[in-house]
Design a protein around this motif. Sequence first.
Motif, PDB file in Angstrom:
ATOM      1  N   GLU A 144       0.812  -1.226   0.000  1.00 41.24           N
ATOM      2  CA  GLU A 144       0.000   0.000   0.000  1.00 41.24           C
ATOM      3  C   GLU A 144       0.847   1.279   0.000  1.00 41.24           C
ATOM      4  OE1 GLU A 144      -3.341  -0.104   2.719  1.00 41.24           O
ATOM      5  OE2 GLU A 144      -3.363  -2.305   2.686  1.00 41.24           O
ATOM      6  N   PRO A 145       1.611   1.502  -1.044  1.00 38.99           N
ATOM      7  CA  PRO A 145       2.569   2.604  -1.045  1.00 38.99           C
ATOM      8  C   PRO A 145       1.962   4.002  -1.021  1.00 38.99           C
ATOM      9  CG  PRO A 145       2.437   1.578  -3.211  1.00 38.99           C
ATOM     10  CD  PRO A 145       1.680   0.694  -2.274  1.00 38.99           C
ATOM     11  N   PHE A 146       0.677   4.140  -1.400  1.00 33.25           N
ATOM     12  CA  PHE A 146       0.042   5.462  -1.395  1.00 33.25           C
ATOM     13  C   PHE A 146      -0.760   5.737  -0.126  1.00 33.25           C
ATOM     14  CE2 PHE A 146       0.616   4.676  -5.962  1.00 33.25           C
ATOM     15  CZ  PHE A 146       1.198   5.876  -6.358  1.00 33.25           C
ATOM     16  N   TYR A 147      -0.648   4.884   0.872  1.00 35.14           N
ATOM     17  CA  TYR A 147      -1.478   5.040   2.074  1.00 35.14           C
ATOM     18  C   TYR A 147      -1.224   6.381   2.749  1.00 35.14           C
ATOM     19  CZ  TYR A 147      -4.222   3.110   6.032  1.00 35.14           C
ATOM     20  OH  TYR A 147      -5.177   2.857   6.984  1.00 35.14           O
ATOM     21  N   ALA A 148       0.038   6.752   2.956  1.00 36.77           N
ATOM     22  CA  ALA A 148       0.341   8.021   3.623  1.00 36.77           C
ATOM     23  C   ALA A 148      -0.122   9.202   2.781  1.00 36.77           C
ATOM     24  CB  ALA A 148       1.834   8.125   3.921  1.00 36.77           C
ATOM     25  N   ALA A 149       0.085   9.144   1.483  1.00 43.55           N
ATOM     26  CA  ALA A 149      -0.362  10.232   0.603  1.00 43.55           C
ATOM     27  C   ALA A 149      -1.877  10.383   0.675  1.00 43.55           C
ATOM     28  CB  ALA A 149       0.086   9.952  -0.834  1.00 43.55           C
ATOM     29  N   TYR A 150      -2.570   9.274   0.723  1.00 45.82           N
ATOM     30  CA  TYR A 150      -4.037   9.268   0.822  1.00 45.82           C
ATOM     31  C   TYR A 150      -4.493   9.898   2.140  1.00 45.82           C
ATOM     32  CZ  TYR A 150      -8.572   6.939   1.773  1.00 45.82           C
ATOM     33  OH  TYR A 150      -9.865   6.641   2.119  1.00 45.82           O
ATOM     34  N   LEU A 151      -3.909   9.480   3.237  1.00 42.26           N
ATOM     35  CA  LEU A 151      -4.297  10.042   4.531  1.00 42.26           C
ATOM     36  C   LEU A 151      -3.977  11.532   4.610  1.00 42.26           C
ATOM     37  CD1 LEU A 151      -3.251   7.290   7.113  1.00 42.26           C
ATOM     38  CD2 LEU A 151      -5.514   7.742   6.153  1.00 42.26           C
ATOM     39  N   ALA A 152      -2.832  11.921   4.079  1.00 43.80           N
ATOM     40  CA  ALA A 152      -2.438  13.332   4.136  1.00 43.80           C
ATOM     41  C   ALA A 152      -3.414  14.210   3.365  1.00 43.80           C
ATOM     42  CB  ALA A 152      -1.023  13.499   3.582  1.00 43.80           C
ATOM     43  N   ARG A 153      -3.944  13.706   2.249  1.00 44.27           N
ATOM     44  CA  ARG A 153      -4.825  14.518   1.413  1.00 44.27           C
ATOM     45  C   ARG A 153      -6.287  14.479   1.854  1.00 44.27           C
ATOM     46  NH1 ARG A 153      -0.403  13.961  -0.757  1.00 44.27           N
ATOM     47  NH2 ARG A 153       0.389  15.267  -2.447  1.00 44.27           N
ATOM     48  N   THR A 154      -6.692  13.383   2.455  1.00 37.74           N
ATOM     49  CA  THR A 154      -8.088  13.274   2.859  1.00 37.74           C
ATOM     50  C   THR A 154      -8.320  13.695   4.308  1.00 37.74           C
ATOM     51  OG1 THR A 154      -7.821  10.968   3.572  1.00 37.74           O
ATOM     52  CG2 THR A 154      -8.472  11.352   1.261  1.00 37.74           C
ATOM     53  N   GLY A 155      -7.281  13.649   5.112  1.00 35.53           N
ATOM     54  CA  GLY A 155      -7.434  13.955   6.532  1.00 35.53           C
ATOM     55  C   GLY A 155      -8.125  12.859   7.318  1.00 35.53           C
ATOM     56  N   LYS A 156      -8.323  11.686   6.718  1.00 33.21           N
ATOM     57  CA  LYS A 156      -9.027  10.605   7.404  1.00 33.21           C
ATOM     58  C   LYS A 156      -8.260  10.152   8.645  1.00 33.21           C
ATOM     59  CE  LYS A 156     -11.805   8.694   3.659  1.00 33.21           C
ATOM     60  NZ  LYS A 156     -13.087   8.763   4.377  1.00 33.21           N
ATOM     61  N   ASP A 157      -9.014   9.829   9.684  1.00 31.95           N
ATOM     62  CA  ASP A 157      -8.423   9.433  10.960  1.00 31.95           C
ATOM     63  C   ASP A 157      -8.419   7.913  11.074  1.00 31.95           C
ATOM     64  OD1 ASP A 157      -7.315   9.529  13.468  1.00 31.95           O
ATOM     65  OD2 ASP A 157      -9.210   9.931  14.489  1.00 31.95           O
ATOM     66  N   HIS A 158      -7.524   7.273  10.324  1.00 26.87           N
ATOM     67  CA  HIS A 158      -7.406   5.829  10.370  1.00 26.87           C
ATOM     68  C   HIS A 158      -6.585   5.403  11.583  1.00 26.87           C
ATOM     69  CE1 HIS A 158      -8.392   4.495   5.972  1.00 26.87           C
ATOM     70  NE2 HIS A 158      -9.274   5.356   6.440  1.00 26.87           N
ATOM     71  N   PRO A 159      -6.737   4.160  12.032  1.00 25.22           N
ATOM     72  CA  PRO A 159      -5.858   3.663  13.096  1.00 25.22           C
ATOM     73  C   PRO A 159      -4.389   3.834  12.715  1.00 25.22           C
ATOM     74  CG  PRO A 159      -7.631   2.095  12.674  1.00 25.22           C
ATOM     75  CD  PRO A 159      -7.728   3.138  11.606  1.00 25.22           C
ATOM     76  N   MET A 160      -3.573   4.291  13.664  1.00 24.21           N
ATOM     77  CA  MET A 160      -2.143   4.492  13.469  1.00 24.21           C
ATOM     78  C   MET A 160      -1.845   5.579  12.430  1.00 24.21           C
ATOM     79  SD  MET A 160      -0.567   0.632  13.745  1.00 24.21           S
ATOM     80  CE  MET A 160       1.105   1.285  13.892  1.00 24.21           C
ATOM     81  N   ARG A 161      -2.724   6.549  12.296  1.00 26.23           N
ATOM     82  CA  ARG A 161      -2.541   7.594  11.286  1.00 26.23           C
ATOM     83  C   ARG A 161      -1.157   8.235  11.364  1.00 26.23           C
ATOM     84  NH1 ARG A 161      -4.889  11.820   8.203  1.00 26.23           N
ATOM     85  NH2 ARG A 161      -3.817  13.783   8.588  1.00 26.23           N
ATOM     86  N   ASP A 162      -0.741   8.664  12.529  1.00 24.68           N
ATOM     87  CA  ASP A 162       0.537   9.373  12.654  1.00 24.68           C
ATOM     88  C   ASP A 162       1.705   8.478  12.257  1.00 24.68           C
ATOM     89  OD1 ASP A 162      -0.798  11.628  13.498  1.00 24.68           O
ATOM     90  OD2 ASP A 162      -0.386  11.307  15.634  1.00 24.68           O
ATOM     91  N   GLU A 163       1.647   7.215  12.660  1.00 32.26           N
ATOM     92  CA  GLU A 163       2.723   6.292  12.317  1.00 32.26           C
ATOM     93  C   GLU A 163       2.774   6.041  10.813  1.00 32.26           C
ATOM     94  OE1 GLU A 163       0.490   5.901  14.716  1.00 32.26           O
ATOM     95  OE2 GLU A 163       1.339   4.881  16.471  1.00 32.26           O
ATOM     96  N   ILE A 164       1.608   5.944  10.186  1.00 37.98           N
ATOM     97  CA  ILE A 164       1.571   5.727   8.741  1.00 37.98           C
ATOM     98  C   ILE A 164       2.141   6.938   8.009  1.00 37.98           C
ATOM     99  CG2 ILE A 164       0.047   5.381   6.746  1.00 37.98           C
ATOM    100  CD1 ILE A 164      -1.867   3.921   8.763  1.00 37.98           C
TER     101      ILE A 164
END
Length: 244
Positions: free
Chosen positions: A35-55
């Motif tokens: 899942e190489p785009f996971y961090a890019a996805y979270l950064a752009r959507t602001g979604k609060d997934h488990p372990m967001r900061d670590e990802i």
Amino acid sequence: MTAPRRIAMWSGPRNLSTAMMYAFAARGDCHAVDEPFYAAYLARTGKDHPMRDEILASQPQDPRAVIDALTGPVPGGKPVAYHKHMAQHMIPGIPRDWIAGCTNVFLIRHPARVLASFAAKYENPTLDDIGFLQQQALFDELRAAGERAVVIDSADIRRDPEAMIRVLCDAIDLTFDPAMLSWPEGGHPADGVWARVWYGAVHRSTGFAGPEGDLPQVTGALAPMVAAALPAYDALAAEKLTLS
């Protein structure tokens, strides 16, 4: 020098995707990426997934940096690169100009099964979270551009892993390796940092699980999402690989 094969496996969550990554990673000739785009996805959507900061800290948040890594030299000089992708990560602003250079495979699972499993780990999921519409849109985009795209159903893999993995390898012009049918218990070096939240079952496995039972009864707020996802699932299922 022969160019490496880059296999992009497009899935949604809770869809046998980690087991498939382990299967390809078990090949001696393959480097896997989780899942190489996971961090890019979270950064752009602001979604609060488990372990967001670590990802966010574990991966590049710039999608172009991710693409450069995916399309650059394969670590270890291996001839095959396997990219485990979540289709819902391909939001506007993440370029798609590299995708046609990959062998693209779409891994599907019935939405009732996906939502029953995903909702147990993630509160209040939405249709956008489970990737069905994004999978269909990307598949249609590739086909419209004259690109080949392959579909395989996780239920078929679980029903007969060896036969379906052989069919998949044949469809993507890759030699079948029996090593793809098993892996060591525990984690894998390719795992993203989020593995401890999501990968418990596959970490306890040493191969593909057996056939699934009846579809779960999905009720309440999840039921309309199953109905909304079904047309996309059905459209892709009509294109799936089958045993001849």
